[in-house]
Design a protein around this motif. Structure first.
Motif, PDB file in Angstrom:
ATOM      1  N   TYR A  18       0.892  -1.180   0.289  1.00  0.00           N
ATOM      2  CA  TYR A  18       0.010   0.014   0.125  1.00  0.00           C
ATOM      3  C   TYR A  18       0.721   1.295  -0.041  1.00  0.00           C
ATOM      4  CZ  TYR A  18      -3.653   3.267   1.474  1.00  0.00           C
ATOM      5  OH  TYR A  18      -4.252   4.296   1.691  1.00  0.00           O
ATOM      6  N   ALA A  19       1.964   1.242   0.896  1.00  0.00           N
ATOM      7  CA  ALA A  19       2.873   2.420   0.839  1.00  0.00           C
ATOM      8  C   ALA A  19       3.532   2.671  -0.437  1.00  0.00           C
ATOM      9  CB  ALA A  19       3.550   2.418   1.895  1.00  0.00           C
ATOM     10  N   GLY A  20       3.967   1.369  -1.081  1.00  0.00           N
ATOM     11  CA  GLY A  20       4.823   1.558  -2.342  1.00  0.00           C
ATOM     12  C   GLY A  20       4.160   2.176  -3.291  1.00  0.00           C
ATOM     13  N   GLN A  21       2.604   1.715  -3.535  1.00  0.00           N
ATOM     14  CA  GLN A  21       1.661   2.618  -4.580  1.00  0.00           C
ATOM     15  C   GLN A  21       1.719   4.038  -4.214  1.00  0.00           C
ATOM     16  OE1 GLN A  21       0.695   0.896  -6.961  1.00  0.00           O
ATOM     17  NE2 GLN A  21       1.773  -0.965  -6.042  1.00  0.00           N
ATOM     18  N   HIS A  22       1.841   4.412  -3.191  1.00  0.00           N
ATOM     19  CA  HIS A  22       1.959   5.978  -2.872  1.00  0.00           C
ATOM     20  C   HIS A  22       3.416   6.366  -3.389  1.00  0.00           C
ATOM     21  CE1 HIS A  22      -1.720   5.257  -0.640  1.00  0.00           C
ATOM     22  NE2 HIS A  22      -2.136   6.408  -0.619  1.00  0.00           N
ATOM     23  N   GLU A  23       4.233   5.673  -3.194  1.00  0.00           N
ATOM     24  CA  GLU A  23       5.510   6.181  -3.701  1.00  0.00           C
ATOM     25  C   GLU A  23       5.843   5.993  -5.048  1.00  0.00           C
ATOM     26  OE1 GLU A  23       8.306   3.274  -2.030  1.00  0.00           O
ATOM     27  OE2 GLU A  23       8.073   3.993   0.049  1.00  0.00           O
ATOM     28  N   VAL A  24       4.997   5.187  -5.723  1.00  0.00           N
ATOM     29  CA  VAL A  24       5.129   5.319  -7.142  1.00  0.00           C
ATOM     30  C   VAL A  24       4.250   6.440  -7.588  1.00  0.00           C
ATOM     31  CG1 VAL A  24       3.711   4.083  -9.233  1.00  0.00           C
ATOM     32  CG2 VAL A  24       4.814   2.725  -7.545  1.00  0.00           C
TER      33      VAL A  24
ATOM     34  N   GLU B 299      -4.613  10.894 -14.041  1.00  0.00           N
ATOM     35  CA  GLU B 299      -4.246   9.686 -14.633  1.00  0.00           C
ATOM     36  C   GLU B 299      -3.285   8.668 -13.950  1.00  0.00           C
ATOM     37  OE1 GLU B 299      -5.546   8.313 -17.439  1.00  0.00           O
ATOM     38  OE2 GLU B 299      -6.920   9.911 -17.655  1.00  0.00           O
ATOM     39  N   VAL B 300      -2.035   9.183 -13.246  1.00  0.00           N
ATOM     40  CA  VAL B 300      -1.319   8.629 -12.409  1.00  0.00           C
ATOM     41  C   VAL B 300      -2.009   7.885 -11.270  1.00  0.00           C
ATOM     42  CG1 VAL B 300       0.746   8.782 -11.070  1.00  0.00           C
ATOM     43  CG2 VAL B 300       0.727   9.888 -13.217  1.00  0.00           C
ATOM     44  N   ASP B 301      -2.706   8.633 -10.581  1.00  0.00           N
ATOM     45  CA  ASP B 301      -3.305   8.085  -9.671  1.00  0.00           C
ATOM     46  C   ASP B 301      -4.544   7.141  -9.915  1.00  0.00           C
ATOM     47  OD1 ASP B 301      -3.930   7.959  -6.793  1.00  0.00           O
ATOM     48  OD2 ASP B 301      -5.000   9.873  -6.616  1.00  0.00           O
ATOM     49  N   ARG B 302      -4.944   7.197 -11.061  1.00  0.00           N
ATOM     50  CA  ARG B 302      -6.065   6.290 -11.670  1.00  0.00           C
ATOM     51  C   ARG B 302      -5.387   4.930 -11.793  1.00  0.00           C
ATOM     52  NH1 ARG B 302      -8.501   8.992 -15.509  1.00  0.00           N
ATOM     53  NH2 ARG B 302     -10.365   9.464 -14.244  1.00  0.00           N
ATOM     54  N   GLN B 303      -4.094   4.886 -12.324  1.00  0.00           N
ATOM     55  CA  GLN B 303      -3.416   3.758 -12.513  1.00  0.00           C
ATOM     56  C   GLN B 303      -3.265   2.812 -11.400  1.00  0.00           C
ATOM     57  OE1 GLN B 303       0.154   4.905 -14.692  1.00  0.00           O
ATOM     58  NE2 GLN B 303      -1.063   5.724 -16.425  1.00  0.00           N
ATOM     59  N   VAL B 304      -2.890   3.401 -10.137  1.00  0.00           N
ATOM     60  CA  VAL B 304      -2.565   2.578  -9.111  1.00  0.00           C
ATOM     61  C   VAL B 304      -3.867   2.314  -8.253  1.00  0.00           C
ATOM     62  CG1 VAL B 304      -0.475   3.705  -9.018  1.00  0.00           C
ATOM     63  CG2 VAL B 304      -2.011   4.827  -7.554  1.00  0.00           C
ATOM     64  N   ILE B 305      -5.104   3.028  -8.484  1.00  0.00           N
ATOM     65  CA  ILE B 305      -6.350   2.806  -7.597  1.00  0.00           C
ATOM     66  C   ILE B 305      -6.565   1.340  -7.545  1.00  0.00           C
ATOM     67  CG2 ILE B 305      -8.743   3.089  -7.552  1.00  0.00           C
ATOM     68  CD1 ILE B 305      -8.362   5.987  -8.161  1.00  0.00           C
ATOM     69  N   PRO B 306      -6.812   0.528  -8.795  1.00  0.00           N
ATOM     70  CA  PRO B 306      -7.085  -0.974  -8.525  1.00  0.00           C
ATOM     71  C   PRO B 306      -5.877  -1.772  -7.602  1.00  0.00           C
ATOM     72  CG  PRO B 306      -7.101  -0.070 -10.942  1.00  0.00           C
ATOM     73  CD  PRO B 306      -6.498   0.961 -10.134  1.00  0.00           C
ATOM     74  N   ILE B 307      -4.936  -1.393  -7.865  1.00  0.00           N
ATOM     75  CA  ILE B 307      -3.710  -1.918  -6.972  1.00  0.00           C
ATOM     76  C   ILE B 307      -3.876  -1.562  -5.551  1.00  0.00           C
ATOM     77  CG2 ILE B 307      -1.193  -2.460  -6.562  1.00  0.00           C
ATOM     78  CD1 ILE B 307      -0.782  -1.577  -9.536  1.00  0.00           C
ATOM     79  N   ILE B 308      -4.141  -0.412  -5.209  1.00  0.00           N
ATOM     80  CA  ILE B 308      -4.338   0.208  -3.819  1.00  0.00           C
ATOM     81  C   ILE B 308      -5.431  -0.472  -3.074  1.00  0.00           C
ATOM     82  CG2 ILE B 308      -5.030   2.152  -2.536  1.00  0.00           C
ATOM     83  CD1 ILE B 308      -3.415   3.864  -4.168  1.00  0.00           C
ATOM     84  N   GLY B 309      -6.671  -0.729  -4.250  1.00  0.00           N
ATOM     85  CA  GLY B 309      -7.948  -1.682  -3.530  1.00  0.00           C
ATOM     86  C   GLY B 309      -7.504  -3.056  -3.394  1.00  0.00           C
ATOM     87  N   LYS B 310      -6.480  -3.557  -3.992  1.00  0.00           N
ATOM     88  CA  LYS B 310      -6.297  -4.993  -3.707  1.00  0.00           C
ATOM     89  C   LYS B 310      -5.450  -4.870  -2.559  1.00  0.00           C
ATOM     90  CE  LYS B 310      -6.215  -6.715  -8.570  1.00  0.00           C
ATOM     91  NZ  LYS B 310      -5.347  -7.357  -9.488  1.00  0.00           N
TER      92      LYS B 310
ATOM     93  N   LEU C  34      -5.659  -2.871  -0.030  1.00  0.00           N
ATOM     94  CA  LEU C  34      -6.878  -2.688   1.147  1.00  0.00           C
ATOM     95  C   LEU C  34      -7.358  -4.011   1.623  1.00  0.00           C
ATOM     96  CD1 LEU C  34      -7.981   0.820   0.330  1.00  0.00           C
ATOM     97  CD2 LEU C  34      -6.394   0.254   2.117  1.00  0.00           C
ATOM     98  N   ASP C  35      -7.670  -4.666   0.409  1.00  0.00           N
ATOM     99  CA  ASP C  35      -8.463  -5.974   0.714  1.00  0.00           C
ATOM    100  C   ASP C  35      -7.508  -7.058   1.327  1.00  0.00           C
ATOM    101  OD1 ASP C  35     -10.579  -4.904  -0.682  1.00  0.00           O
ATOM    102  OD2 ASP C  35     -10.053  -5.802  -2.676  1.00  0.00           O
ATOM    103  N   GLY C  36      -6.177  -6.880   1.117  1.00  0.00           N
ATOM    104  CA  GLY C  36      -5.240  -7.857   1.543  1.00  0.00           C
ATOM    105  C   GLY C  36      -5.268  -7.403   3.087  1.00  0.00           C
TER     106      GLY C  36
END
Length: 481
Positions: free
Chosen positions: A4-10, A157-168, A170-172
């Motif tokens: 989750y933190a890594g996606q924010h770093e991206v 666009e940058v944020d939209r690319q990682v939203i699915p990964i962030i959702g996963k 959060l599910d984890g």
């Protein structure tokens, strides 16, 4: 959580590379363009001001020449009307008047020309130069606004690319939180920190009418190290708590070094420490053996191909490695013997408990605070008979202080500091020469006296540094004759 933190770093990295750096470069370009437009504006303003000054100067010169021409004409007319003036003077005045009139005409023509030029320059200034400059500034601001919009779109666009990964992610996180097994976690902690002691047996009734015979259970704490040990003496408010709800033996931690065989630890913790030490020695021995094999192979190569090196040059290194292996082997045998001795004394453990302990040991090697006590721990946990010199090994963990809610020990006297003592180590307290403090525990033969300055300040000082005055009526105080 790391994903989750890594996606924010991206997101941060993409913003830095695609937005921040581009905007910083664009802002510099805008600053230069703005500076250039302002410079053109100042230049045009200075030019129109210069033209205005020229117009004012020509106007004043025309006005001055007209006035001088009028005065010269009046003077000529006066001279011409005066019969006493010679003809030469009259002619001279007439010529002067003509010159002045000509100068006035020239100034008039110059003023008219400059006025026409100024009107033209002023028209260009207000209708051409300044509007063009303001138009450039306006266009620059409009481009800046468009650029901001593009940057916001890029960020989206940058944020939209990682939203699915962030959702996963959060599910984890939710799944991990729901899978927590508090009972299993507690059992892992128990396996890691259990002492291996067994609860003491029932104390037998002592009939003082008969000859004294004291019997202590074989499983009691005082007999955990073998037969022939004196029984423990529990007494007093501060000494009535059983292990592990005791204070840390800070003084013995400071004064006593950890024994090589970890005999200061409880059986289970000692077993884990010894097993860890054996594993380390075996690992080091394996490294030395691998090195010996490599040197042996290299020596064989040198023997077959002397031109590659001298085989005798490796003999010293080979001998040194062999000595290290033998030394490590003897050391490992010593710790294995201690380990076998401890495992022989420990109660039989179930196979499941052994697996859990092994699993926890591999993941989280236990960190154990140890303390060795000589007759009495500095905090008065429990005391043996003063005529004996046996040790009681106690494990003091970091959560001791959470259970330490006992009342402070009463003062049994006072003392005066003979010398200044800097208590830099844990468990000690600093005193100044001539200072008077309360004594709350006498020297038990280890050379330290426990004193108190205030309710929150107490510790140990060397007995030789203070002069003690005991209160004879205080509980626990000795009476000296």
């Amino acid at each position: 959580m790391n994903d989750y933190a890594g996606q924010h770093e991206v997101i941060s990295e993409n913003m830095t590379s695609q937005i921040t750096m581009d905007l910083a470069r664009y802002v510099q370009e805008l600053k230069q363009e703005r500076k250039s437009n302002f410079h053109d504006g100042r230049k045009a303003q200075q030019h129109i001001e210069t033209c205005w000054k020229q117009l004012e100067s020509s106007k004043r010169r025309f006005e001055r020449d007209c006035k001088e021409a009028d005065r010269a004409q009046q003077y000529f007319e006066k001279m011409d009307a005066d019969i006493n003036v010679t003809k030469a003077d009259v002619e001279k005045a007439r010529q002067q008047a003509q010159i002045r009139h000509q100068m006035a005409e020239d100034s008039k023509a110059d003023y008219s020309s400059i006025l026409q030029k100024f009107n033209q320059e002023q028209h260009e200034y207000y209708h051409t130069h300044i509007p063009n400059i303001f138009q450039k500034i306006q266009e620059m601001e409009e481009r800046r606004i468009v650029k901001i919009g593009e940057s916001m779109k890029t960020y989206a666009e940058v944020d939209r690319q990682v939203i699915p990964i962030i959702g996963k992610c959060l599910d984890g996180i939710v799944k991990a939180a729901e899978s927590i097994d508090q009972k299993n976690d507690s059992q892992l902690v128990i396996e890691a920190y259990k002492s291996g002691f067994e609860p003491p047996g029932d104390i037998e009734f002592e009939d003082y009418a008969q000859p004294m015979k004291r019997t202590v259970s074989d499983n009691s704490l005082s007999n955990s190290k073998g037969e022939g040990k004196p029984e423990l003496k529990f007494g007093g408010k501060s000494k009535g708590k059983l292990w592990p709800f005791i204070k840390k033996n800070k003084l013995s931690l400071k004064l006593g070094a950890t024994p090589e065989d970890f005999s200061n630890l409880p059986p289970e913790q000692r077993r884990k420490k010894l097993q860890q030490k054996v594993d380390e020695l075996n690992k080091e021995m394996q490294k030395e053996m691998d090195q010996r094999d490599a040197i042996t192979k290299m020596k064989d190569v040198y023997l077959k191909n002397p031109q590659m090196g001298d085989p005798a040059s490796l003999d010293h290194k080979l001998t040194e490695v062999s000595q290290n292996i033998e030394k490590l082997r003897l050391e490992a045998q010593k710790f294995e013997a201690w380990l076998a001795e401890v495992e022989g004394r420990l109660p039989a453990r179930s196979e499941q408990a052994r697996r859990q302990s092994a699993m926890y040991d591999s993941q989280n090697p236990p960190a154990v605070n140890s303390c060795a006590q000589d007759r009495e721990s500095p905090d008065g946990s429990y005391t043996e008979e003063q005529s004996q010199e046996s040790e009681v090994k106690v494990l003091a963990t970091d959560f001791d202080d959470e259970f330490d809610d006992e009342e402070p020990l009463p003062a049994i006297g006072t003392c005066k500091a003979l010398y200044t003592f800097e208590g830099q180590n844990e468990g000690t307290i600093s005193v100044a020469e001539g200072e008077t403090l309360y004594v709350i525990e006498e020297d038990k033969g280890d050379g330290w006296t426990r004193i108190r300055r205030s309710e929150d300040e107490e510790g140990y000082v060397p007995t030789s540094y203070v002069e003690v005055y005991l209160d004879k009526n205080a509980k626990g105080a000795k009476t000296y004759i």
